[in-house]
Design a protein around this motif. Structure first.
Motif, short mmCIF file in Angstrom:
data_model
loop_
_atom_site.label_atom_id
_atom_site.label_comp_id
_atom_site.label_asym_id
_atom_site.label_seq_id
_atom_site.Cartn_x
_atom_site.Cartn_y
_atom_site.Cartn_z
N ILE A 178 0.87 7.85 6.13
CA ILE A 178 -0.11 7.43 5.12
C ILE A 178 -0.13 8.46 3.98
CG2 ILE A 178 -2.54 6.97 4.64
CD1 ILE A 178 -2.83 6.06 7.55
N ALA A 179 -0.14 9.74 4.35
CA ALA A 179 -0.11 10.80 3.34
C ALA A 179 1.15 10.70 2.48
CB ALA A 179 -0.20 12.17 4.01
N ALA A 180 2.28 10.42 3.11
CA ALA A 180 3.53 10.27 2.36
C ALA A 180 3.46 9.07 1.42
CB ALA A 180 4.71 10.11 3.33
N THR A 181 2.75 8.01 1.84
CA THR A 181 2.57 6.85 0.96
C THR A 181 1.78 7.21 -0.28
OG1 THR A 181 2.64 5.36 2.88
CG2 THR A 181 1.69 4.49 0.85
N PHE A 182 0.71 8.01 -0.11
CA PHE A 182 -0.05 8.49 -1.26
C PHE A 182 0.84 9.28 -2.21
CE2 PHE A 182 -4.10 8.56 1.53
CZ PHE A 182 -4.33 7.23 1.26
N GLU A 183 1.69 10.12 -1.65
CA GLU A 183 2.57 10.94 -2.48
C GLU A 183 3.59 10.09 -3.24
OE1 GLU A 183 2.45 15.12 0.06
OE2 GLU A 183 3.97 13.59 0.52
N ARG A 184 4.11 9.06 -2.58
CA ARG A 184 5.06 8.16 -3.26
C ARG A 184 4.37 7.41 -4.40
NH1 ARG A 184 7.27 7.68 2.09
NH2 ARG A 184 5.80 6.01 2.60
N LEU A 185 3.11 7.03 -4.20
CA LEU A 185 2.35 6.37 -5.26
C LEU A 185 2.14 7.32 -6.43
CD1 LEU A 185 -0.34 4.34 -3.28
CD2 LEU A 185 1.44 3.41 -4.76
N GLU A 200 11.28 -0.70 -3.08
CA GLU A 200 11.50 0.19 -1.94
C GLU A 200 10.20 0.88 -1.51
OE1 GLU A 200 14.18 4.12 -0.72
OE2 GLU A 200 14.34 3.24 -2.74
N ILE A 201 9.39 1.28 -2.48
CA ILE A 201 8.10 1.90 -2.16
C ILE A 201 7.20 0.92 -1.42
CG2 ILE A 201 5.97 2.81 -3.19
CD1 ILE A 201 7.70 3.99 -5.44
N LEU A 202 7.20 -0.33 -1.86
CA LEU A 202 6.38 -1.35 -1.20
C LEU A 202 6.86 -1.63 0.22
CD1 LEU A 202 4.12 -3.45 -1.33
CD2 LEU A 202 5.76 -5.05 -2.35
#
Length: 350
Positions: A178-185, A200-202
């Motif tokens: 989840i933290a990595a998802t925030f960083e990708r956003l 790819e992010i989605l």
């Protein structure tokens, strides 16, 4: 994969059963055989050995369930076999008819597959290898109870398994992703992205749902491993902490997916130049940082160095920013609301 390889793959498991469980099954089978021979001399204690072998399961809770299933199935099967044997004899057609009757008895009583399958097996064994006499039927019941009891006792006394480590690892992995998802956003909002990169992010964010399901299943297995386990008091606090942390991860999964979908659907090349985006980027990075602090608070793994912090939570109060550009206000407003709720979940606000 070739035909023979595909066939052998069906016969083999992807992972070996733990050697300790195999050893416990062997010990329980031998002990059940010996004890049944001492209690009921002059017989071959097949029922005791089978019961012990089947009762030893990966968890004590499963062993209790299997012991009950096995015992009930054998008792019901022996009673049916004895009654049919006394009335109709032991001819082959009688045995076949008794097996069919036993199958429908299990169906009529809505028994679990373990108990329902055991009834016809017991009927078949009693009518084919034993005599339909009261003494024989009673001996088989006692023999089965001995085997089930021995299997259960061995599984309790010989290092009963505790599955806390896989559950803890799954919860930590979920929080980290989840933290990595925030960083990708944050990176997508700061640096222009192509449609392929946004896709790819989605797709990567959508993997959070399977990870969430895996963590939930691991917690369920861990809880089951503590049921009837003499060591449960020692480990219950740790499991409850992981379960509480997992409960906090649920809304964060939803929020991170919502934000990723919003960025994917409303992205345009001018978004990184939007003045109101930079505070949101900072907040996403802080959310990622603080979430890692949260999921690793009781973990031995070190927190990765951060240029902005030395391990102190950074997440600020809900954002207050100027009115965004007309083309971006829907996305900005959506991200602000989701970030507000992320903030509440991470810091534990009511």
């Amino acid at each position: 994969m070739t035909g023979p390889a595909r066939f052998t793959a069906r016969l083999r498991s992807s992972a070996r059963i733990p050697l300790l469980q195999v050893a416990k099954s062997a010990i329980a089978t031998v002990l059940a055989w010996i004890i049944a021979e001492l209690v009921i001399p002059g017989t071959v204690p097949v029922f005791a050995a089978i019961a012990a072998l089947l009762v030893v399961q990966p968890s004590v809770n499963q062993s209790v369930g299997r012991a009950l299933e096995r015992s009930f199935g054998v008792i019901a099967g022996v009673i049916i076999a004895f009654g049919i044997g006394v009335v109709f004899g032991q001819d082959s057609y009688v045995v076949l008819a008794a097996i069919v009757v036993a199958i429908f008895v299990g169906w009529a009583l809505r028994l679990t597959p373990g108990s329902a399958n055991q009834i016809p097996i017991s009927v078949m064994l009693v009518l084919t290898i034993g005599a339909a006499t009261p003494d024989y039927a009673f001996a088989r019941i006692i023999e089965t109870l001995i085997g089930a009891a021995v299997g259960l006792i061995v599984n309790i006394l010989v290092v009963p398994p505790v599955l806390l480590a896989p559950a803890h690892a799954a919860v930590i992995a979920l929080g980290s992703e989840i933290a990595a998802t925030f960083e990708r956003l944050a990176d997508a909002l700061r640096t222009p992205k192509t449609d392929a990169q946004l896709q790819e992010i989605l797709l990567t964010a959508r993997l959070l749902r399977p990870m969430q399901a895996k963590a939930q299943e691991a917690l369920k297995d861990a809880d089951e491993s503590l049921a009837f386990n003499p060591r449960q008091q020692r480990y219950r606090v740790a499991l409850d902490a992981d379960a509480a942390l997992f409960a906090r991860m649920g809304p964060l999964v939803t929020r991170s997916l919502n934000m990723t979908r919003a960025v994917h659907d409303h992205y345009d090349a001018g978004l990184p130049d939007e003045p109101t985006v930079e505070p949101i980027v900072d907040e996403l990075e802080r959310a990622a940082h603080d979430l890692r602090l949260l999921v690793r608070a009781d973990d031995d793994a070190p927190i990765e160095p951060d240029a902005k912090t030395e391990g102190i939570p950074l997440l600020t109060a809900p954002l207050r920013i100027l009115t965004p550009h007309a083309e971006h206000w829907v996305l900005i407003g959506s991200l602000m609301e989701d970030l507000r709720r992320v903030h509440e979940e991470i810091v534990g606000a009511e």
